[in-house]
Design a protein around this motif. Structure first.
Motif, mmCIF file in Angstrom:
data_model
loop_
_atom_site.group_PDB
_atom_site.id
_atom_site.type_symbol
_atom_site.label_atom_id
_atom_site.label_comp_id
_atom_site.label_asym_id
_atom_site.label_seq_id
_atom_site.Cartn_x
_atom_site.Cartn_y
_atom_site.Cartn_z
ATOM 1 N N ASP A 852 -5.975 -0.514 15.198
ATOM 2 C CA ASP A 852 -4.679 0.428 14.538
ATOM 3 C C ASP A 852 -4.992 0.021 12.877
ATOM 4 O O ASP A 852 -4.321 0.619 12.301
ATOM 5 C CB ASP A 852 -3.384 -0.333 14.972
ATOM 6 N N SER A 853 -5.959 -0.783 12.697
ATOM 7 C CA SER A 853 -6.279 -1.091 11.072
ATOM 8 C C SER A 853 -7.208 0.090 10.726
ATOM 9 O O SER A 853 -6.949 0.399 9.390
ATOM 10 C CB SER A 853 -7.484 -2.380 11.066
ATOM 11 N N TYR A 854 -7.791 0.847 11.303
ATOM 12 C CA TYR A 854 -8.262 2.344 10.914
ATOM 13 C C TYR A 854 -7.354 3.265 11.756
ATOM 14 O O TYR A 854 -7.462 3.365 12.896
ATOM 15 C CB TYR A 854 -9.707 2.458 11.376
ATOM 16 N N ASN A 855 -6.459 4.006 10.985
ATOM 17 C CA ASN A 855 -5.391 4.583 11.528
ATOM 18 C C ASN A 855 -5.802 5.751 12.198
ATOM 19 O O ASN A 855 -5.440 6.371 13.236
ATOM 20 C CB ASN A 855 -4.357 5.069 10.456
ATOM 21 N N ARG A 856 -7.008 6.543 11.928
ATOM 22 C CA ARG A 856 -7.250 7.764 12.307
ATOM 23 C C ARG A 856 -8.612 7.716 13.311
ATOM 24 O O ARG A 856 -9.542 7.144 12.925
ATOM 25 C CB ARG A 856 -7.595 8.705 11.352
ATOM 26 N N HIS A 857 -8.459 8.322 14.455
ATOM 27 C CA HIS A 857 -9.796 8.275 15.483
ATOM 28 C C HIS A 857 -9.865 9.688 15.828
ATOM 29 O O HIS A 857 -9.078 10.683 15.693
ATOM 30 C CB HIS A 857 -9.054 7.528 16.647
ATOM 31 N N ILE A 885 11.410 -3.979 5.290
ATOM 32 C CA ILE A 885 12.476 -3.216 5.768
ATOM 33 C C ILE A 885 12.082 -1.831 5.477
ATOM 34 O O ILE A 885 12.782 -0.880 6.124
ATOM 35 C CB ILE A 885 14.018 -3.755 5.660
ATOM 36 N N TRP A 886 11.870 -1.459 4.139
ATOM 37 C CA TRP A 886 11.796 -0.131 3.796
ATOM 38 C C TRP A 886 10.359 0.758 4.247
ATOM 39 O O TRP A 886 10.564 1.788 4.092
ATOM 40 C CB TRP A 886 11.758 0.033 2.296
ATOM 41 N N ASP A 887 9.719 0.148 4.919
ATOM 42 C CA ASP A 887 8.388 0.598 5.536
ATOM 43 C C ASP A 887 8.772 1.728 6.480
ATOM 44 O O ASP A 887 9.670 1.734 7.150
ATOM 45 C CB ASP A 887 7.713 -0.509 5.992
ATOM 46 N N GLU A 888 7.954 2.672 6.506
ATOM 47 C CA GLU A 888 8.061 3.719 7.449
ATOM 48 C C GLU A 888 6.711 3.850 8.209
ATOM 49 O O GLU A 888 5.556 4.109 7.796
ATOM 50 C CB GLU A 888 8.306 4.902 6.827
ATOM 51 N N MET A 889 6.599 3.536 9.530
ATOM 52 C CA MET A 889 5.320 3.316 10.346
ATOM 53 C C MET A 889 5.177 4.705 10.848
ATOM 54 O O MET A 889 5.860 5.653 10.969
ATOM 55 C CB MET A 889 5.462 2.154 11.420
ATOM 56 N N ASN A 890 3.548 4.932 11.071
ATOM 57 C CA ASN A 890 3.346 6.174 11.570
ATOM 58 C C ASN A 890 3.908 6.627 13.125
ATOM 59 O O ASN A 890 3.685 5.621 13.932
ATOM 60 C CB ASN A 890 1.934 6.390 11.774
#
Length: 946
Positions: A852-857, A885-890
């Motif tokens: 998950d450290s490299y988001n795109r596969h 708390i304000w982060d938005e994860m993929n």
């Protein structure tokens, strides 16, 4: 303006670093863009652009959808500029008549918005410099973002524009430009295309600099010398008062210094700009002329102490122009009759996205016909066209797009003049064309007067023109400096000149004759019109009648024919399936119609002899055929199978004709000058098509990713003669460092594709469900047959709260494929939505322990694992946890890309000819183009890229 230009293919080894050895760099940004169609009416199909809580208009840096810096554009098609996506679209009978029945505009929202994105890197050592993103033209309504920051909007498709993007850049990091182009609304009544169809540049300077178009250079002859007047604008983006001097150096074409001058010291406050004047004497200058287009340059050097902080180079010519009301136009004191054409920017195969080399090739075709002038109907031209006109010695009537007197509309006129006023080729400015609502009334006169006065604020060295159709003597035509007559049937130029003896005048449009190349009988069913030069049923005069009128009157400076080339759209007098105009002297490919030879006879000093029509009339033996001869010789004798049909005298600016009963064999014309035989021309009955022949305009091209060769495809008989009625489907293959960018044949009714491009289809997997692994049989759940309908909807929250302990979770979704989809290359452009991810397709494990450290596969599917209908995806992993708390994860797992390679390039010949345009891909080497046609011997052509 000319500065050090760095090609993008060299530059984008993904870095803009190492350039600060030069005070100014201008970087061509045409290469390696990504493109996808959006949607004009459905935000969901427009990549959800403009749907975020904060839009790009609400807060800085909040571009959403493709405007966001982190948008995933891997599924978009890679391409180079210039690009016109309409050239790739199909035709439809319910599409716009004026735009050639291409499926673009308000009725086709799915084809009317295009998105472009480009990634690049600026190195940390570039910090402290200013960066300017510059667009030569985008059709139309372009919105631009850099790293998610909104730069601005340019509604017009023809106006150059740019932005200072310095504060938006990531120095030492990745950057992305996003451009949304909306062509839903037409700006003209002719084919306009859509997309970034002209160049894009990135200019880098120090904070004390000359802005784009920041110089104005003009000259005045004094006996044998010239006074060169230079106005230079300087802007200061340092944060303190800055003192400087200006050094202007004039150089000749070979780069040798001719003269220089230093200024006194000036001071600018932060963010302030000012213009400064200088004059330099040039001894015995070489004048710019149509026969000797000699160019000088001036280097405007901005000196900060002993440091040169900017060098802005302006190309210019030293010449005089004079318009007179009774004797027409003079260049350098010599009377010149203007022999011009009107033209739109589009060509077979490529649409409006014409590479510079093609623009220059087209100008070369016009000049070979005898053209010395060009009207940019009906909008500001590409800067590349004006650069070429400067180099080639072609006089330009440069036209504004829209008449108007509000500040916003007037500003378009200002921007046109400021951009183009240093071009010696430009001899007048046009403020409008056939403005029927106002051209014959007092409002029109008032508007023209105001626009004329306004234009003089920015350039008082050239007159102001307006092209007027049916209102001669009233409204606009009563006040404009340079009267433009559109079509003689509208009135009497002699009477107008008598009434307005102070007014300069020129024929801005004449002709509008309708002809089809290689056709010599009208065929209403096929929508073809004979290529004889005739008056039209709607009242337009034959080309020769127009020229005879203008050539005979000194007060008329000359005329511009409508048009030099056929163009897409406006297929008068027909409708669908006609998709191309019939007005051109050349067809859409630049193949000459017969009128070219009439004009060449009287517009050049070359000896000309041309016969029309062809002599392939099998089945019509004994029927009379109208044979015409174009020539500038004194007399011509015509022979049928070597039997004389008589000798006739050629009148100036005219032609000769004979009625000849058809008999297979040959028609021969013998031309005489001063009683002596000078030229012989033979037209023969050919055999049937035997083989193909390929001919290129040049066999060596630059290996620069921009240069090109224009290739003519001929069907020839066994004696090597072009078969004038051949219609053969020809396919093309290319190898080596080049690509085909377009094909055509000049047929105004052809609905064949102009381009064959790869297809990029995107599918968003949906119906995502989720369930914690604990309490279910995971092996059973990953199977394609397992029904997860009772599970909860996935991705309802964007990441677990900080400090949460994630539990192994199963995510299940699906997508649907057709049989055609499975024939393509299917790839999941997967974005991480968890840690420790394993991924399954239809129950089969295809990847495990994805980071998950490299988001795109990128997960390419084995075709054997896919099926027509529903396909099932499973992701097994631990949900992402927010750090703040304000982060938005993929929560977007990505999309399915279905790639189909481009189909075979092909085109049917029309009256024996077709065209292929091939372009360098940037590498040196040998290029081989092969052509094959049914029942024809194949042909190949070799071109070298250096």
């Amino acid at each position: 303006m000319k500065t050090r230009i760095i090609a993008g293919l060299i530059l984008f080894a993904l870095s803009l670093g190492g350039l600060n050895a030069s005070p100014r760099d201008r970087i061509l940004m045409d290469f390696d863009w990504k493109f996808a169609l959006g949607h004009a009416g459905d935000p969901r199909r427009d990549f959800n652009h403009g749907t975020a809580y904060f839009t790009y208009l609400a807060k800085a840096g909040y571009g959403d959808g493709p405007a966001a810096a982190n948008f995933d554009d891997r599924s978009w098609r890679p391409l180079d500029l210039p690009h016109d996506w309409v050239a790739e679209l199909p035709f439809a009978p319910n599409a716009s008549h004026s735009h050639g029945y291409k499926t673009v505009g308000y009725a086709f929202p799915e084809y009317s918005v295009g998105w472009y994105r480009k990634h690049f890197v600026v190195e940390e050592k570039e910090r402290g410099r200013r960066f300017f993103l510059e667009f030569d033209g985008v059709f139309r309504n372009a919105r631009v973002w850099v790293n998610g920051f909104y730069c601005g909007n340019e509604p017009s498709g023809y106006t150059s524009f740019g932005f200072d993007i310095t504060e938006y850049l990531n120095f030492g990091g990745s950057n992305v430009i996003a451009v949304r182009v909306d062509a839903s609304l037409e700006e003209g009544w002719f084919y306009e295309g859509a997309g970034i169809y002209r160049h894009v540049w990135l200019t880098s300077t120090k904070p004390l600099y000359v802005p784009q178009y920041g110089t104005f250079v003009r000259s005045e002859l004094r006996d044998n010398d010239a006074a060169v007047y230079i106005t230079t604008e300087v802007r200061n983006k340092y944060q303190e008062n800055t003192s400087f001097r200006i050094l202007n150096i004039i150089k000749d074409r070979e780069g040798r210094e001719v003269a220089r001058t230093h200024s006194v010291e000036y001071t600018l406050r932060p963010q302030e700009g000012e213009s400064y004047d200088a004059v330099i004497e040039v001894e015995k200058p070489r004048l710019w002329d149509i026969d000797d287009p000699y160019l000088y340059s001036v280097e405007s050097c901005i000196l900060l102490g002993d440091t040169t902080t900017d060098i802005y180079t302006t190309s210019f010519g030293i010449r005089t122009i004079e318009w007179t009301a009774d004797k027409g136009f003079f260049l350098n004191g010599r009377h010149v009759k203007l022999k011009g054409t009107n033209n739109h920017q589009n060509h077979a195969g490529v649409g409006s996205a014409m590479p510079d080399a093609l623009i220059e090739w087209r100008l070369g075709r016009l000049k070979a016909m005898g053209c010395n002038a060009y009207r940019t109907a009906h909008y500001p031209p590409s800067p590349a066209l004006l650069d070429a006109a400067d180099r080639m010695g072609i006089l330009v009537l440069c036209e504004n797009r829209l008449m108007g007197t509000t500040d916003q509309v007037l500003d378009y006129l200002r921007r046109l003049i400021i951009r183009d006023r240093n071009h010696p080729s430009i001899i007048a400015w046009s403020i409008g064309n056939e403005e029927w609502a106002i051209e014959n009334n007092e409002r029109g006169a008032a508007m023209a007067t105001l626009m004329q006065d306004y234009a003089k604020l920015f350039d008082n060295t050239r007159p102001i023109n307006a092209a007027v159709s049916g209102s001669w003597g009233r409204g606009i035509s009563s006040v404009v400096e340079l009267m433009g007559y559109n079509y003689l049937f509208h009135g009497n130029t002699d009477l107008h000149h008598e009434r307005f003896p102070w007014q300069f005048s020129v024929g801005t449009e004449e002709g509008s004759t309708n002809t089809t190349r290689g056709i010599y009988e009208d065929d209403p069913e096929k929508q073809y019109l004979a290529a004889y030069d005739r008056d039209t049923p709607s009242g337009f005069f034959a080309i020769r009648k127009g020229w005879q009128h203008y050539a005979a009157r000194d007060y008329l400076a000359g005329m511009f024919i409508w048009t030099g080339f056929d163009y897409r759209g406006e297929p008068t007098p027909f409708r669908y399936p006609s998709v191309v105009s019939y007005f051109g002297m050349y067809d859409l490919c630049g193949f000459p119609k017969d009128n070219v030879y009439y004009l060449k006879s009287w517009w050049t000093n070359e000896e000309v002899l041309h016969i029309l029509p062809h002599w392939n009339w099998q089945g019509r033996e004994g029927e009379p055929i109208d044979v015409w001869v174009y020539s500038n010789m004194d007399e011509v004798e015509l022979f049928l199978n070597n039997k004389s049909l008589g000798r006739k005298t050629m009148e100036k600016n005219s032609y000769l004709s004979w009625e000849v009963p058809f008999k297979p064999g040959s028609i021969k014309a013998v031309a005489f000058k001063d009683g002596k035989k000078r030229l012989v021309k033979v037209v023969e009955t050919t055999g049937k098509g035997d083989s193909l022949k390929l001919e290129a305009d040049k066999t060596i091209i630059k290996a620069d990713r921009m240069d090109l060769a224009v290739v003519t495809v001929k069907v020839i008989d066994n004696k090597g003669r072009t078969v004038p009625d051949a219609a053969n489907l020809v396919s093309f293959d290319i190898s080596g460092p080049a690509r085909i960018i377009g094909v055509g044949n000049g047929d105004p009714t052809s609905l064949e594709p102009d381009q064959f491009v790869p297809q990029y289809k995107r599918i968003k997997p949906g119906n995502w469900k989720a369930h914690k692994a604990e309490g279910i049989d995971v092996d059973e759940a990953v199977r394609a047959e397992f029904d997860a309908v009772s599970w909860e909807a996935a991705f309802q929250i964007k990441g677990l709260e900080p400090g949460s302990q994630p539990e192994l979770t199963v995510y299940k979704g699906s997508f649907t494929l057709t049989q055609e989809d499975i024939k393509g290359q299917v790839t999941w452009l997967f974005n991480s939505i968890a840690t420790g991810q394993s991924v399954y397709l239809n129950g089969e494990l295809i990847a495990k322990s994805l980071s998950d450290s490299y988001n795109r596969h990128s997960l390419r599917f084995d075709p054997a694992m896919l099926k027509v209908g529903d396909n099932h995806l499973v992701i097994l992993g631990y949900p992402l946890v927010k750090q703040n708390i304000w982060d938005e994860m993929n929560t977007d797992p990505g999309e399915i890309l279905i790639y189909h390679a481009a189909p075979q390039w092909q085109r049917k010949t029309f009256n024996g000819l077709a065209q292929v345009i091939i372009q360098s891909d940037g590498e040196p080497g040998d290029i081989v183009l092969k052509a094959k046609g049914e029942k024809l011997k194949a042909s190949e052509l070799r071109i070298e890229a250096r």
